[in-house]
Design a protein around this motif. Structure first.
Motif: not given
Length: 264
Positions: A192-196, A201-203, A218-224, A230-237
């Motif tokens: 399962r994926t957790a986008a930071m 809808r963030s928990i 655990v999915v971490m994004g770019t610095e800026g 689309q990545t956030i929408a596809a994540a389970d959390y």
């Protein structure tokens, strides 16, 4: 050990230390022929312990019989190029950290499936381009219980010289692979994926559902800009780190360390 005294920047064999770009060293089209540079005795020792193959050393004279003596001995018959501090700095473009560089063979790349096969917690690094942040994320991943690291092609190469040094060699301790950034393969492997990210809808990161997941990425994004929509929408959390004083985010390396500790 063949010790080779250099007196000019054009000496044959020095190309890897000062004349080739990171992209040329990487040789992505032929990874088995790629090279990377490890800097400082401590980092080089970690690489050697992890089984990486040394190709040549660039070393200030005083370090050959000083704090790099054991490295020189362990590298066997590889050439050891040496010269004065100023000449080596002119060759590389920077003062050598602790006076030693080692050109090493890139290993065969892992696949996503190989990294995830026995893993319970992995991190997906999406579009992080700063070498310092990549090195810091790998160091936290190794220290705080991540079993593997996956990177999108838009992220910095973990074997970049500075990333390797900032990680203190942790890039050699945690298996990693390149991924296309989609979650279908992770889902197939039971993750399962957790986008930071900060969304409606963030928990909170201490939500008990996250700790209960047997396999979590655990999915971490770019610095800026953070993660793409689309990545956030596809994540389970979608997950946030609760903060105070009106601060809305942390540097990606700091956020990664908090996330790894809480979700390990």
């Amino acid at each position: 050990m063949p010790v080779i005294e250099i007196d000019s920047l054009g000496h044959s064999g020095l190309e890897v230390f000062g004349m080739l770009t990171e992209a040329q060293l990487r040789s992505r089209l032929e990874p088995e022929k790629g090279i990377f540079i490890a800097e400082s005795p401590k980092v080089i020792r970690v690489a050697l312990e992890a089984g990486y193959e040394p190709l040549s050393l660039l070393c200030e004279r005083r370090h050959i019989t000083g704090d790099a003596a054991d490295i020189v001995a362990r590298c066997g018959d590889v050439p050891v190029y040496t010269g004065g501090r100023e000449l080596l700095a002119a060759l590389t473009g920077y003062i050598l950290t602790r006076g030693v560089l080692c050109a090493m063979r890139r290993p065969r790349p892992f696949t996503v499936e190989e990294v995830c096969r026995e893993a319970r917690r992995v991190v997906v690094i999406d579009g992080v381009t700063d070498t310092t942040n990549i090195g810091a994320i790998f160091r936290s991943a190794a220290a705080l219980g991540m079993d593997g690291v996956l990177l999108t092609p838009t992220s910095c190469d973990p074997l970049n010289r500075r990333a390797v040094r900032v990680s203190m060699g942790s890039v050699f301790l945690v298996p990693w692979a390149w991924t296309d950034g989609t979650f279908s393969e992770l889902a197939r492997l039971g993750f399962r994926t957790a986008a930071m990210a900060l969304t409606d809808r963030s928990i909170p990161i201490d939500d008990c559902r996250l700790a209960a997941e047997p396999r979590l990425a655990v999915v971490m994004g770019t610095e800026g800009d953070g993660l793409p929509a689309q990545t956030i929408a596809a994540a389970d959390y979608v997950v946030r780190i609760p903060m105070s004083h009106g601060v809305d985010s942390l540097n990606v390396a700091a956020a990664a360390a908090v996330a790894f500790w809480q979700l390990r």
